[in-house]
Design a protein around this motif. Structure first.
Motif, mmCIF file in Angstrom:
data_model
loop_
_atom_site.group_PDB
_atom_site.id
_atom_site.type_symbol
_atom_site.label_atom_id
_atom_site.label_comp_id
_atom_site.label_asym_id
_atom_site.label_seq_id
_atom_site.Cartn_x
_atom_site.Cartn_y
_atom_site.Cartn_z
ATOM 1 N N LEU A 15 72.912 71.273 34.207
ATOM 2 C CA LEU A 15 73.513 70.509 35.484
ATOM 3 C C LEU A 15 72.715 69.389 35.757
ATOM 4 N N THR A 16 72.801 68.328 35.616
ATOM 5 C CA THR A 16 71.948 67.191 35.963
ATOM 6 C C THR A 16 72.743 66.063 36.428
ATOM 7 N N LEU A 17 71.768 65.339 37.397
ATOM 8 C CA LEU A 17 72.369 64.123 38.226
ATOM 9 C C LEU A 17 72.754 62.943 36.921
ATOM 10 N N THR A 18 73.903 62.304 37.147
ATOM 11 C CA THR A 18 74.413 61.442 36.023
ATOM 12 C C THR A 18 75.271 60.361 36.520
ATOM 13 N N ASP A 19 75.051 59.154 35.956
ATOM 14 C CA ASP A 19 75.886 58.076 36.296
ATOM 15 C C ASP A 19 77.263 58.128 35.516
ATOM 16 N N LEU A 20 78.471 58.082 36.266
ATOM 17 C CA LEU A 20 79.734 58.384 35.465
ATOM 18 C C LEU A 20 80.455 56.910 36.120
ATOM 19 N N PRO A 21 81.805 56.708 35.419
ATOM 20 C CA PRO A 21 82.637 55.747 35.922
ATOM 21 C C PRO A 21 83.278 56.413 37.364
ATOM 22 N N ASP A 22 83.541 55.328 38.173
ATOM 23 C CA ASP A 22 84.404 55.735 39.102
ATOM 24 C C ASP A 22 85.738 56.351 38.688
ATOM 25 N N PRO A 23 86.483 57.566 39.185
ATOM 26 C CA PRO A 23 87.877 57.798 38.618
ATOM 27 C C PRO A 23 88.581 56.742 39.610
ATOM 28 N N GLN A 24 89.950 56.749 39.135
ATOM 29 C CA GLN A 24 91.028 55.805 39.896
ATOM 30 C C GLN A 24 92.133 56.599 40.254
ATOM 31 N N ALA A 25 92.701 56.590 41.234
ATOM 32 C CA ALA A 25 93.877 57.212 41.911
ATOM 33 C C ALA A 25 95.118 56.723 41.067
ATOM 34 N N GLY A 26 95.851 57.721 40.534
ATOM 35 C CA GLY A 26 96.987 57.311 39.858
ATOM 36 C C GLY A 26 98.343 57.685 40.821
ATOM 37 N N PRO A 27 99.338 57.460 40.427
ATOM 38 C CA PRO A 27 100.636 57.979 41.155
ATOM 39 C C PRO A 27 100.646 59.420 41.614
ATOM 40 N N GLY A 28 100.821 59.402 43.216
ATOM 41 C CA GLY A 28 100.871 60.645 43.854
ATOM 42 C C GLY A 28 99.523 61.193 43.932
ATOM 43 N N GLN A 29 98.657 60.511 43.703
ATOM 44 C CA GLN A 29 97.058 60.980 43.904
ATOM 45 C C GLN A 29 96.398 60.202 45.059
ATOM 46 N N VAL A 30 95.094 60.840 45.512
ATOM 47 C CA VAL A 30 94.155 60.172 46.462
ATOM 48 C C VAL A 30 92.900 60.076 45.691
ATOM 49 N N ARG A 31 91.939 59.260 46.002
ATOM 50 C CA ARG A 31 90.748 59.318 45.720
ATOM 51 C C ARG A 31 89.625 59.668 46.940
ATOM 52 N N VAL A 32 88.869 60.441 46.936
ATOM 53 C CA VAL A 32 88.021 60.916 48.258
ATOM 54 C C VAL A 32 86.542 60.540 47.799
ATOM 55 N N ARG A 33 85.912 59.976 48.870
ATOM 56 C CA ARG A 33 84.487 59.715 48.543
ATOM 57 C C ARG A 33 83.847 60.944 49.318
ATOM 58 N N VAL A 34 83.307 61.942 48.495
ATOM 59 C CA VAL A 34 82.985 63.091 48.812
ATOM 60 C C VAL A 34 81.623 63.120 49.713
ATOM 61 N N ARG A 35 81.938 63.923 50.924
ATOM 62 C CA ARG A 35 80.547 64.136 51.957
ATOM 63 C C ARG A 35 79.938 65.325 51.283
ATOM 64 N N ALA A 36 80.810 66.412 51.080
ATOM 65 C CA ALA A 36 80.052 67.810 50.893
ATOM 66 C C ALA A 36 81.074 68.436 49.669
ATOM 67 N N ALA A 37 80.315 69.381 48.965
ATOM 68 C CA ALA A 37 81.378 70.094 47.852
ATOM 69 C C ALA A 37 80.642 71.273 48.102
ATOM 70 N N GLY A 38 81.602 72.421 47.975
ATOM 71 C CA GLY A 38 81.195 73.887 47.904
ATOM 72 C C GLY A 38 80.779 74.588 46.668
ATOM 73 N N VAL A 39 79.956 75.303 46.443
ATOM 74 C CA VAL A 39 79.634 75.930 45.013
ATOM 75 C C VAL A 39 80.339 77.473 45.057
ATOM 76 N N LEU A 40 80.722 77.742 43.734
ATOM 77 C CA LEU A 40 81.316 78.791 43.616
ATOM 78 C C LEU A 40 81.164 79.675 42.339
ATOM 79 N N PRO A 41 81.259 80.950 42.400
ATOM 80 C CA PRO A 41 81.196 81.671 40.919
ATOM 81 C C PRO A 41 82.131 80.989 39.810
ATOM 82 N N PHE A 42 83.084 80.613 40.279
ATOM 83 C CA PHE A 42 83.987 79.540 39.234
ATOM 84 C C PHE A 42 83.230 78.562 38.350
ATOM 85 N N ASP A 43 82.281 77.923 39.379
ATOM 86 C CA ASP A 43 81.736 76.586 38.933
ATOM 87 C C ASP A 43 80.698 77.468 37.946
ATOM 88 N N LEU A 44 80.106 78.286 38.008
ATOM 89 C CA LEU A 44 78.992 78.896 37.101
ATOM 90 C C LEU A 44 79.428 79.090 35.967
#
Length: 310
Positions: A15-44
């Motif tokens: 799990l490494t810090l990487t540069d990726l293209p910005d995703p784009q919001a499609g119909p019915g979607q929103v794009r969020v500039r993330v301030r904080a993100a939780g870590v879950l066993p799901f992610d592991l």
């Protein structure tokens, strides 16, 4: 954008810090500039190669299914959510990044009084606990047993059971976490041999409902203690549940459920204990921390700061 991403499956080091293209919001979607993100066993699990049902994992994979941030793009047909809105929300993947795109109905307004790190870590464990306690019909007068009660999900489950009227909430945990559980309104009981007897000593009239977030042995104990196995659920022991005839938990995340968690938090009925906040670049260390199975409360990633939210 920066993201903590996978280009292969494996241990935390992938799990490494990487540069990726910005995703784009499609119909019915929103794009969020993330301030904080939780870590879950799901992610592991995702990091190790497990794929959620009906999801094709294609590299690079960005884990993370709960977040909080500021809407910076709105797709066609979206109403009720505007650019600049402060929100918290959920998805399946993508949360460990500076920007994430989700359906508009998977975000809710973040009140100003709710800290960013708390908002970012509320949805995953919060909705899981909410779904499970709803499934086992926790209500006034119940005696409820919560296994792994000091963990991220267990902490919320204890408080929700109390908020929904349970008379007694029994929480299993290591002795080091017993004082913490008492502060949440639970009666602590130690893990290990003799668990069933210790619970019966606390609840001589029986246990009405139980939630397992610890493992098969806890689920076997719950099946012995709860008269109606329809009022038992597990988050981690699916094979044992099948053997015991305990119903599977049907996923039912929703914006309405998340909004109820926000309401309970603002009212003071629910408090998310932050175990540790890591910067995004240290996501691998956050995974190592969570994998220990020790500690109490929630691990969160700080993704972006206010001064870069432009």
């Amino acid at each position: 954008m920066k993201a903590a991403a996978l280009t292969e499956f494996g241990g935390p080091e992938v799990l490494t810090l990487t540069d990726l293209p910005d995703p784009q919001a499609g119909p019915g979607q929103v794009r969020v500039r993330v301030r904080a993100a939780g870590v879950l066993p799901f992610d592991l699990g995702v990091r190790q190669g497990w794929a959620p049902p009906s999801v094709d994992l294609t590299f690079p994979v960005v884990p993370g299914n709960e977040f909080a941030g500021v809407v910076d793009q709105v797709g066609e047909g979206v109403t009720g959510v505007a650019v600049g809105a402060e929100v918290l929300g959920y998805g399946l993947l993508g949360g460990y990044a500076e920007r994430v795109v989700v359906p508009a109905d998977q975000v809710v307004a973040k009140p100003p009084a709710l800290p960013w790190e708390v908002a970012g870590g509320l949805s995953g464990n919060g909705q899981g606990a909410h779904m499970a306690l709803e499934a086992v019909r926790v209500g006034p007068g119940d005696t409820v047993l919560i296994h792994a009660a000091a963990g991220g999900l267990g902490t919320i489950a204890v408080q929700l059971a109390r908020a929904w009227g349970a008379t007694t909430v029994i929480g299993t945990a290591s002795p080091a976490n017993h004082a913490y559980l008492r502060s949440l309104g639970a009666v602590p009981v130690a893990y290990g041999p003799g668990l069933v007897d210790r619970v019966r000593a606390v609840a001589p009239d029986g246990v009405d409902a139980a939630l397992d977030a610890a493992g098969p042995e806890a689920l076997y104990a719950s099946a012995e203690l709860v008269r109606d196995r329809g009022r038992v659920r597990t988050m981690v022991s699916d094979e044992a549940a099948l053997e015991l005839g305990i119903p599977a938990l049907t996923p039912a995340r929703s914006g309405a459920r998340l909004a109820d968690l926000v309401r309970l938090t603002l009212r003071g009925d629910l408090r998310l204990h932050l175990r540790r906040v890591y910067p995004l670049r240290d996501a691998a260390d956050a995974h190592r921390d969570l994998a220990t199975g020790h500690g109490r409360g929630k691990i969160v990633l700080r993704v972006t700061s206010a001064h870069v939210l432009v």
